[in-house]
Motif scaffolding. Structure first.
Motif, PDB file in Angstrom:
ATOM      1  N   SER A   7       0.815  -1.220   0.000  1.00  0.00           N
ATOM      2  CA  SER A   7       0.000   0.000   0.000  1.00  0.00           C
ATOM      3  C   SER A   7       0.847   1.268   0.000  1.00  0.00           C
ATOM      4  N   ILE A   8       0.360   2.260  -0.770  1.00  0.00           N
ATOM      5  CA  ILE A   8       0.942   3.603  -0.779  1.00  0.00           C
ATOM      6  C   ILE A   8      -0.208   4.606  -0.669  1.00  0.00           C
ATOM      7  N   THR A   9      -0.032   5.616   0.157  1.00  0.00           N
ATOM      8  CA  THR A   9      -1.015   6.683   0.298  1.00  0.00           C
ATOM      9  C   THR A   9      -0.380   8.003  -0.115  1.00  0.00           C
ATOM     10  N   GLU A  10      -1.092   8.761  -0.946  1.00  0.00           N
ATOM     11  CA  GLU A  10      -0.606  10.063  -1.404  1.00  0.00           C
ATOM     12  C   GLU A  10      -1.675  11.111  -1.109  1.00  0.00           C
ATOM     13  N   ARG A  11      -1.240  12.255  -0.630  1.00  0.00           N
ATOM     14  CA  ARG A  11      -2.164  13.342  -0.301  1.00  0.00           C
ATOM     15  C   ARG A  11      -1.915  14.534  -1.233  1.00  0.00           C
ATOM     16  N   LEU A  12      -2.997  15.058  -1.796  1.00  0.00           N
ATOM     17  CA  LEU A  12      -2.945  16.301  -2.565  1.00  0.00           C
ATOM     18  C   LEU A  12      -3.478  17.407  -1.661  1.00  0.00           C
ATOM     19  N   ASN A  13      -2.593  18.294  -1.217  1.00  0.00           N
ATOM     20  CA  ASN A  13      -2.934  19.279  -0.195  1.00  0.00           C
ATOM     21  C   ASN A  13      -3.626  20.505  -0.782  1.00  0.00           C
ATOM     22  N   PHE A  14      -4.808  20.298  -1.341  1.00  0.00           N
ATOM     23  CA  PHE A  14      -5.544  21.403  -1.933  1.00  0.00           C
ATOM     24  C   PHE A  14      -5.978  22.431  -0.877  1.00  0.00           C
ATOM     25  N   GLY A  15      -6.216  21.956   0.344  1.00  0.00           N
ATOM     26  CA  GLY A  15      -6.708  22.853   1.383  1.00  0.00           C
ATOM     27  C   GLY A  15      -5.700  23.899   1.811  1.00  0.00           C
ATOM     28  N   THR A  16      -4.401  23.599   1.710  1.00  0.00           N
ATOM     29  CA  THR A  16      -3.359  24.514   2.203  1.00  0.00           C
ATOM     30  C   THR A  16      -2.407  25.007   1.121  1.00  0.00           C
ATOM     31  N   ASP A  17      -2.324  24.304   0.007  1.00  0.00           N
ATOM     32  CA  ASP A  17      -1.376  24.665  -1.058  1.00  0.00           C
ATOM     33  C   ASP A  17      -2.135  25.370  -2.188  1.00  0.00           C
ATOM     34  N   ALA A  18      -2.095  26.698  -2.199  1.00  0.00           N
ATOM     35  CA  ALA A  18      -2.855  27.481  -3.170  1.00  0.00           C
ATOM     36  C   ALA A  18      -2.367  27.254  -4.598  1.00  0.00           C
ATOM     37  N   LEU A  19      -1.056  27.105  -4.782  1.00  0.00           N
ATOM     38  CA  LEU A  19      -0.518  26.896  -6.133  1.00  0.00           C
ATOM     39  C   LEU A  19      -0.948  25.537  -6.689  1.00  0.00           C
ATOM     40  N   LEU A  20      -0.903  24.504  -5.843  1.00  0.00           N
ATOM     41  CA  LEU A  20      -1.339  23.179  -6.278  1.00  0.00           C
ATOM     42  C   LEU A  20      -2.836  23.198  -6.599  1.00  0.00           C
ATOM     43  N   ARG A  21      -3.612  23.853  -5.738  1.00  0.00           N
ATOM     44  CA  ARG A  21      -5.051  23.937  -5.967  1.00  0.00           C
ATOM     45  C   ARG A  21      -5.344  24.621  -7.304  1.00  0.00           C
ATOM     46  N   ARG A  22      -4.666  25.712  -7.581  1.00  0.00           N
ATOM     47  CA  ARG A  22      -4.892  26.426  -8.839  1.00  0.00           C
ATOM     48  C   ARG A  22      -4.495  25.580 -10.045  1.00  0.00           C
ATOM     49  N   LYS A  23      -3.423  24.818  -9.901  1.00  0.00           N
ATOM     50  CA  LYS A  23      -2.975  23.948 -11.003  1.00  0.00           C
ATOM     51  C   LYS A  23      -4.044  22.944 -11.391  1.00  0.00           C
ATOM     52  N   PHE A  24      -4.822  22.457 -10.420  1.00  0.00           N
ATOM     53  CA  PHE A  24      -5.825  21.428 -10.684  1.00  0.00           C
ATOM     54  C   PHE A  24      -7.217  22.000 -10.982  1.00  0.00           C
ATOM     55  N   MET A  25      -7.372  23.307 -10.969  1.00  0.00           N
ATOM     56  CA  MET A  25      -8.685  23.907 -11.202  1.00  0.00           C
ATOM     57  C   MET A  25      -9.014  23.974 -12.689  1.00  0.00           C
ATOM     58  N   VAL A  26     -10.275  23.732 -13.024  1.00  0.00           N
ATOM     59  CA  VAL A  26     -10.746  23.863 -14.401  1.00  0.00           C
ATOM     60  C   VAL A  26     -10.871  25.335 -14.772  1.00  0.00           C
ATOM     61  N   THR A  27     -11.379  26.138 -13.846  1.00  0.00           N
ATOM     62  CA  THR A  27     -11.596  27.560 -14.070  1.00  0.00           C
ATOM     63  C   THR A  27     -11.347  28.316 -12.769  1.00  0.00           C
ATOM     64  N   ASP A  28     -11.075  29.618 -12.892  1.00  0.00           N
ATOM     65  CA  ASP A  28     -10.883  30.431 -11.686  1.00  0.00           C
ATOM     66  C   ASP A  28     -12.208  30.945 -11.129  1.00  0.00           C
ATOM     67  N   GLU A  29     -13.330  30.525 -11.724  1.00  0.00           N
ATOM     68  CA  GLU A  29     -14.646  30.879 -11.211  1.00  0.00           C
ATOM     69  C   GLU A  29     -15.059  29.896 -10.113  1.00  0.00           C
ATOM     70  N   GLN A  30     -16.024  30.308  -9.297  1.00  0.00           N
ATOM     71  CA  GLN A  30     -16.529  29.454  -8.220  1.00  0.00           C
ATOM     72  C   GLN A  30     -17.577  28.496  -8.784  1.00  0.00           C
ATOM     73  N   VAL A  31     -17.149  27.303  -9.158  1.00  0.00           N
ATOM     74  CA  VAL A  31     -18.063  26.282  -9.672  1.00  0.00           C
ATOM     75  C   VAL A  31     -17.830  24.991  -8.901  1.00  0.00           C
ATOM     76  N   ARG A  32     -18.838  24.156  -8.858  1.00  0.00           N
ATOM     77  CA  ARG A  32     -18.707  22.876  -8.170  1.00  0.00           C
ATOM     78  C   ARG A  32     -17.943  21.882  -9.044  1.00  0.00           C
ATOM     79  N   ALA A  33     -17.324  20.894  -8.395  1.00  0.00           N
ATOM     80  CA  ALA A  33     -16.540  19.875  -9.106  1.00  0.00           C
ATOM     81  C   ALA A  33     -15.504  20.524 -10.023  1.00  0.00           C
TER      82      ALA A  33
END
Length: 346
Positions: A7-33
């Motif tokens: 087993s391997i566990t990996e965490r994507l720290n979207f809650g605290t890493d703003a740059l990582l969160r932005r990299k994974f966003m579809v749009t900079d608008e407030q949309v769900r999913a």
């Protein structure tokens, strides 16, 4: 070694890493999913590789692993890009030269924490030859159950895609589609016209195993072209429901040109299926071969993620009828599984 020990566990720290969160966003608008699925597919493929590689190299230090297939990616709940995503991977079953890696995707702090799950088939290689892999020790009942299910999936793949003749009800459904098409005086949507395509070239930065291109890079772009194709008829927003199957037939080499062709093959009430084929052309243009085939299912949703209707798509050839019927059957299986899951959770 047991499956649990792989087993391997990996965490994507979207809650605290703003740059990582932005990299994974579809749009900079407030949309769900608001999560880039294609980029997540890259992450999943890399995690599957790391999980399999760690086990294989404990047996053969110079061995490598390559992706052979991805199966049954099913999205259960919409992800929230503001919260951390946790990926749990482990080997479920080991064959002679291949392994199935299962990955569970969870959302920390979400009411419905199970976001999705999928299975990767990885093959051990060394010097362009397959490497025999030592079996795991399945100790718990859960490990034995997962191993049996993985073996069943592998057996089904080895038999190839079975296609039974249409039942009376299925034949009547197809007949009604063709009758409706013939009587339609408007501008019906024909499957043969719902096609998008594009080209990509591979570069050294995409390399994984020496001279072979990272499979996640190919999957990412396959999804992008499929999503663009889905938007031809999804007038609200095309959201991924599942990826039934992604096959890797031929390795993609550095310098290859890749031709992506996506076609809408089926529509339900609110959902649609897109099939994407990828053809590789070698750098010296002496080799042309089908490298990948992918099947994605999307649902047309509004801003609140409520399903919205899609127009009927009409097949006009025998091949299109076959693809339409295969997608119709997969849709039926998925609907029954969803109903069973709802009943079991009551």
């Amino acid at each position: 070694m047991t499956p649990q020990e792989t087993s391997i566990t990996e965490r994507l720290n979207f809650g605290t890493d703003a740059l990582l969160r932005r990299k994974f966003m579809v749009t900079d608008e407030q949309v769900r999913a608001n999560l880039r699925v294609g980029l997540m597919l890259e992450v999943l493929d890399k995690l599957a590789e790391e999980t399999a590689l760690r086990y294989v190299q404990s047996l053969e230090s110079e061995a490598r692993v390559v992706t052979a297939a991805m199966d049954d990616l099913e999205v259960r709940n919409p992800p929230d890009v503001e919260k951390d995503i946790i990926l749990h991977a482990r080997i479920n079953n080991v064959g002679r030269t291949s392994m199935e890696v299962g990955i569970r995707i969870e959302q920390e702090g979400a009411p419905n924490s199970h976001i999705a799950g999928c299975y990767f088939t990885m093959v051990a290689r060394k010097d362009d030859h397959s490497v025999l892999v030592q079996p795991l020790d399945y100790e718990t009942e859960d490990e034995k159950r997962r191993s049996r299910q993985a073996a069943e999936r592998r057996s089904a793949r080895s038999r190839g895609p079975a296609f039974d003749k249409p039942t009376i009800a299925e034949y009547a459904m197809l007949h009604e589609l063709h009758r409706e098409l013939e009587s339609d005086s408007g501008a019906p949507l024909l499957a043969k016209n719902l096609i998008t395509s594009g080209w990509e070239r591979t570069y050294p930065e995409h390399e994984n195993v020496p001279q072979t291109i990272f499979g996640g890079h190919v999957i990412h772009h396959a999804y992008m072209y499929a999503h663009i194709c889905a938007e031809m008829i999804a007038d609200q927003r095309a959201l991924l429901v599942c990826a039934n199957r992604i096959d890797f037939y031929q390795p993609v080499r550095m310098g290859d040109k890749l031709h992506f062709v996506s076609q809408i093959t089926y529509t339900g009430t609110t959902s649609l299926t897109v099939e994407t084929s990828i053809t590789r052309i070698s750098r010296d243009r002496r080799q042309t071969s089908l490298s990948n085939n992918c099947i994605f299912c999307f649902v047309n949703v509004d801003a609140n993620l409520q399903p919205m209707p899609v127009p009927q798509v009409f097949p006009t050839t025998y091949t299109e009828d076959t693809r339409y019927l295969a997608a119709y059957r997969r849709h039926g299986v998925r609907s029954r599984k969803h109903t069973e899951n709802q009943i079991s959770s009551v």
